[in-house]
Design a protein around this motif. Sequence first.
Motif, short mmCIF file in Angstrom:
data_model
loop_
_atom_site.label_atom_id
_atom_site.label_comp_id
_atom_site.label_asym_id
_atom_site.label_seq_id
_atom_site.Cartn_x
_atom_site.Cartn_y
_atom_site.Cartn_z
N VAL A 107 0.93 -1.14 0.05
CA VAL A 107 -0.05 -0.12 0.11
C VAL A 107 0.89 1.14 0.11
CG1 VAL A 107 -2.06 1.23 1.29
CG2 VAL A 107 -1.65 -1.45 1.33
N VAL A 108 1.36 1.58 -1.05
CA VAL A 108 2.49 2.49 -1.14
C VAL A 108 1.91 3.92 -1.35
CG1 VAL A 108 4.31 3.24 -2.58
CG2 VAL A 108 4.02 0.74 -2.10
N HIS A 109 1.18 4.48 -2.46
CA HIS A 109 0.15 5.46 -2.51
C HIS A 109 -1.21 5.49 -2.49
CE1 HIS A 109 0.06 5.33 -6.90
NE2 HIS A 109 1.12 4.82 -6.76
N GLY A 110 -1.67 4.44 -1.84
CA GLY A 110 -3.18 4.09 -1.84
C GLY A 110 -3.41 2.82 -2.00
N HIS A 111 -4.40 2.38 -1.37
CA HIS A 111 -5.10 0.95 -1.18
C HIS A 111 -6.11 0.79 -2.28
CE1 HIS A 111 -5.90 -2.82 0.24
NE2 HIS A 111 -6.97 -2.63 0.58
N ARG A 112 -7.42 1.12 -2.13
CA ARG A 112 -8.42 1.39 -2.99
C ARG A 112 -8.50 2.40 -3.60
NH1 ARG A 112 -11.20 -3.76 -3.55
NH2 ARG A 112 -10.98 -5.04 -1.46
N THR A 113 -8.58 3.52 -2.71
CA THR A 113 -8.52 4.79 -3.40
C THR A 113 -6.91 5.25 -3.54
OG1 THR A 113 -10.35 5.41 -1.85
CG2 THR A 113 -9.05 7.25 -2.73
N ILE A 114 -6.79 5.70 -4.90
CA ILE A 114 -5.33 5.81 -5.14
C ILE A 114 -4.82 7.34 -5.12
CG2 ILE A 114 -3.40 5.30 -6.94
CD1 ILE A 114 -4.60 2.84 -5.62
N PHE A 115 -4.12 7.57 -4.53
CA PHE A 115 -3.63 8.96 -4.37
C PHE A 115 -2.31 9.08 -5.19
CE2 PHE A 115 -5.62 8.11 -0.49
CZ PHE A 115 -6.27 9.28 -0.23
N PRO A 116 -1.73 10.48 -5.49
CA PRO A 116 -0.88 10.61 -6.40
C PRO A 116 0.33 9.76 -5.96
CG PRO A 116 -1.78 12.70 -5.90
CD PRO A 116 -2.49 11.66 -5.04
N ASP A 126 3.09 19.75 1.80
CA ASP A 126 2.18 20.05 2.83
C ASP A 126 2.00 18.66 3.79
OD1 ASP A 126 -0.20 20.34 4.23
OD2 ASP A 126 -1.20 21.35 2.67
N LEU A 127 2.68 18.55 4.82
CA LEU A 127 2.50 17.24 5.45
C LEU A 127 1.19 16.88 6.04
CD1 LEU A 127 5.76 17.95 7.62
CD2 LEU A 127 5.58 16.45 5.61
N ASP A 128 0.19 17.93 6.15
CA ASP A 128 -1.03 17.50 6.75
C ASP A 128 -1.76 16.92 5.50
OD1 ASP A 128 -0.85 18.68 8.99
OD2 ASP A 128 -1.50 20.81 8.43
N THR A 129 -1.70 17.26 4.26
CA THR A 129 -1.91 16.66 3.09
C THR A 129 -1.76 15.33 2.81
OG1 THR A 129 -2.46 18.78 2.00
CG2 THR A 129 -1.98 16.71 0.55
N ILE A 130 -0.29 15.29 3.21
CA ILE A 130 0.39 13.91 3.03
C ILE A 130 -0.08 12.83 4.00
CG2 ILE A 130 2.57 12.71 3.10
CD1 ILE A 130 3.72 15.24 1.81
N ALA A 131 -0.15 13.55 5.37
CA ALA A 131 -0.83 12.57 6.34
C ALA A 131 -2.45 12.21 6.07
CB ALA A 131 -0.75 13.31 7.70
N SER A 132 -3.08 13.15 5.49
CA SER A 132 -4.47 12.49 5.05
C SER A 132 -4.30 11.42 4.12
CB SER A 132 -5.31 13.68 4.70
OG SER A 132 -5.00 14.26 3.34
N SER A 133 -3.50 11.33 3.13
CA SER A 133 -3.52 10.17 2.18
C SER A 133 -3.09 8.92 2.96
CB SER A 133 -2.52 10.42 1.07
OG SER A 133 -1.35 10.19 1.29
N GLY A 134 -2.17 9.14 3.75
CA GLY A 134 -1.62 7.88 4.90
C GLY A 134 -2.56 7.49 5.60
N ARG A 135 -3.47 8.24 6.07
CA ARG A 135 -4.46 7.69 6.90
C ARG A 135 -5.48 6.82 6.26
NH1 ARG A 135 -6.29 6.16 11.22
NH2 ARG A 135 -4.35 4.84 10.86
N VAL A 136 -5.79 7.72 5.22
CA VAL A 136 -6.93 6.97 4.48
C VAL A 136 -6.26 5.62 3.90
CG1 VAL A 136 -8.12 7.02 1.95
CG2 VAL A 136 -8.08 8.97 3.69
#
Length: 763
Positions: A107-116, A126-136
Motif C-alpha cells: 500500500v504505497v500511495h493508496g489502497h482502494r482509493t489511489i492517491f498521487p 504539505d505534511l497535513d495533506t500527505i498525512a491525510s493520504s496515509g491515514r486513508v
Amino acid sequence: MKRLFMLGLMAGLSLQSIAAEPRSPLLDDKPAFIASLIEQMTLEEKIGQLRLISIGGDMPRERILDELKAGHIGGTFNTVTRHDNRPMQQAALRSRMKIPIFFAYDVVHGHRTIFPIGLGLASSWDLDTIASSGRVQAIEASADGLDMTFAPMVDISRDPRWGRTSEGFGEDPYLVSEIARTMVQAYQGQSPAAPDSVTASVKHFALYGAVEGGRDYNVVDMSPMRMHQDYLPPYQAAIDAGAGGVMVALNSINGVPASANTWLLQDLLRRDWGFDGVALSDHGAISELMRHGVAKDGREAAKLAIKAGIDMSMADSLYREELPGLVASGEVGIGEIDTAVREVLGAKYDMGLFHDPFRRIGLAKDDPVDVNAESRLHREAARAVARESIVLLENKGQTLPLQKRGTIALVGPLADSPVDMMGSWSAAGVAKQSVTLRQGLLDALGDKAVLRHARGANITDDPHMVEYLNFLNWDKPEVVQDSRSPETMVAEAVAMAKQADVIVATVGESRGMSHEASSRTSLQIPKSQQALLKALKKTGKPLVLVLMNGRPLDLNWAKANADAVVETWFSGTEGGHAIADVLFGDQNPAGKLPISFPRSVGQIPTYYNHLRVGRPYVEGKPGNYTSQYFEEPNGPLYPFGYGLSYTDFELSEVRLSSPSMPRGGGLEASVTLKNTGSRDGATVVQLYVRGEVASVIRPVKELKGFRKVFLKAGETREVRFKLEEQDLKFVNAQLERVAEPGVFEVQIGLDSEQVKRGQFTLL
Ligand code: BGC
C-alpha cells in the motif's frame, strides 16, 4: 503456562466464542509472553515464523492452508480482502502453537482509493495533506484485513533514470525525512495495534535510490559521510517515528549486499538506531546473494542472511530449506533463530494480533459486498490531495486558467487512460474507477463548452518498448496500441485542434515506464508524442501541456514551445477532477518540485544541494577551467522547490532575530510574504542554510524548513522559522554529527534558486 490457552482461540471459532476463551495471564507482558511462546516452539515452528510468502504465486491455496496449519508460515502478502484472509488466519490458528499470521501488502500511495504517486505527494510540500493520504490508506487497508504495508518508500533518488524515482519523495534528505515521519505516523495511527492502523515497513533499507547509473538493482558505492549526511536520514526518521518494520534493499552497499550486511542491519539499524521491529528481506533477495556472488549456494545464502539480521525471508524458500541443517551443524545458533523469531512475534504482538487475530478481518457477516470498494472509496480526500500535488511549470501570458467556454481540443495518449492515472504500485486500485482527464474536463464543463478528443499518438511506437512494458507484472497488457498509422492519428488531432480555441495535450509516460525495473537512458517524452506536439504547435493555437510521468523529464522543447506546462505526475483515482480544477482555476496550483528537472540526461545528477568544488561554475559567467559541461549551462531546467501559481507572491528581505546564535541556542528568521496578484493562492516558503566554512566540504545549500502559506489576494503575512544549533549540524570526517562555529547564510525563497539572504554567526 504450558498450554497455549493464551490465544484463546480454537480453530474456526467465531469472534464471540474466541472472546469467551481464557486469556493468558502473560498477554499484557510482551517480553514474557513472547519468551514463553519461544520456549514452547519446535525449531520447525520457529523457522515457519520466518517465512513471508506471496499468495498467488506458485503455491496452490490448499497447500498454503496446509502449511499454515503446520505452522510453517509467519506472514503472507498479496491478498486484499477479508474474505481471502480469514481462512488463512483460521488455518494458522489451527496450528499447534496457534500463532496468528499477519497480512501485508504494497500500500504505497493508496489502497482502494489511489492517491498521487510519491513524487506527487511530495510536490504538495504539505505534511497535513500527505498525512491525510496515509491515514486513508491505513483505514482502507486495515478494513480489508491487512496488518502491514510495505511502505513508506523513502529512498532518496537523484538519478531520474531510475524507474522507482516515481515511488519516492524526491532528492532532499530533509523533505523526505519529514514525509517519512509523517507517513509512518499516518499508517500506524495511535498505535500499530489499533484496528484501523497498519504497521509501516519502511523501505528499501538502504540507499536503493543511489543505484549506479540509475539502473535498477545495480550496485551502490558511496562514502560513509554521504550516506549519513544525505541518504540514511529518511530511514532513520521513519524508525524514530516508530515504524514496526524495515524492508531490506536488493542492492549491495560498498561491496556487501544489504541482505547480508551485518554493519547495516546490526550495527547501524539495531545498535545505533535502536530499531526493535522486524526486518524483512525484499522479494527473493536471499537467493540473490548467490547471484551477487557472495554465497556459493543456498545454504550459504541463508546463513549469511540470518546472521546479518534478516528476520523474515520474503518469497524465498531458503530459510525453510536450509536453516534446519544450519542449526543442526551448529553453523547457525538457536539463539540467532530465536532472535529473529522474537522480532517477528514482537511485530505481531504490536499489531495486536495476539489479543485478537481477527481484529482487522472481522466477522464474515460484516464483509463488504462491494468487493471493488466503489462505495467505500475516499474520493474527496483523493481529489483534495491530488489538487495539492500539481505543479505549474509554465504559464506564458496567463494562458491558464482556461475559460469554461468555446472549444477545447483534448489530445494525447494519456488523456483518457484510466490505468495510467493510477501510476505504478497502485495496490488494490481498480483502473476503471479512476477519473481520467477527459472525464474530469467533461464533468467540469457540463454544457458550458465543447470538449473534443483525439488520441493523437500512441505512448510509443517502439515495439520493443511496448513489449517490455507489457511484460511487466500487470494483470494484463496495458499499453494498448491504436492500430492506425502515426500520421493518421496526428492528422486527426491537428484537424480537430484547428477548430478549437485551445489545445490541452496530455503527454508523458505510461505508468509502467516509471516503475520497478523501468530504468531509462533517456528522459525524453517518447518520439511518437513529440511528433504529435510539434504538429500541434504548428496550428498556432494556445498549447497547454498536461504532463503525466513518474520522473523528471527533459522539458526543453516544452519550456520553449508550450504556452503552459502542468506537471500532474500520476495523480490517482480522482486525478482527472483535480487536474480540471487546476486548469479552470477552481484550484490555484501551489505544488513545488521535490526533485530537480535536468536540462539533459547528460547533466545527471542535478540535485540542488550538491557539494562545493574548488572551481565553481558561476551563473552568467561561464568560462574555461570551471566545473561545467561546455555545451549547456549548469543547473537544472526547473530547480528543486520550483512551482508557479496563478497569482504572484513577493518576499521581503530576510530578518534575523540576532546576528549570532549561541551554542545550544537558536534564532528566528522571518520574511514577509505578500500575495501581490489578483487571486487567492498558496505557496511554499522555503528556508535553506549554507555554512560558509567547515572542516569538510559542505553543500551549496540545504533545506532546513518550509511552510505552505495561503494568502488572499493582496494579503500579507509574516512567515517565521526557528533555527537551532541542531539544524546546523552535519556529518564530519569522523562521522560525528557536529555544528561548527562560523558564518552561516540563511536563504529564504519560493524555490531553491531565487532567494533572499541573511547572515549570522554560530558562536
Ligand atoms: C519490491 C518491493 C515490494 C516487494 C513486494 C519487490 O519487488 O522491490 O518494493 O515491496 O516486491 O511486492
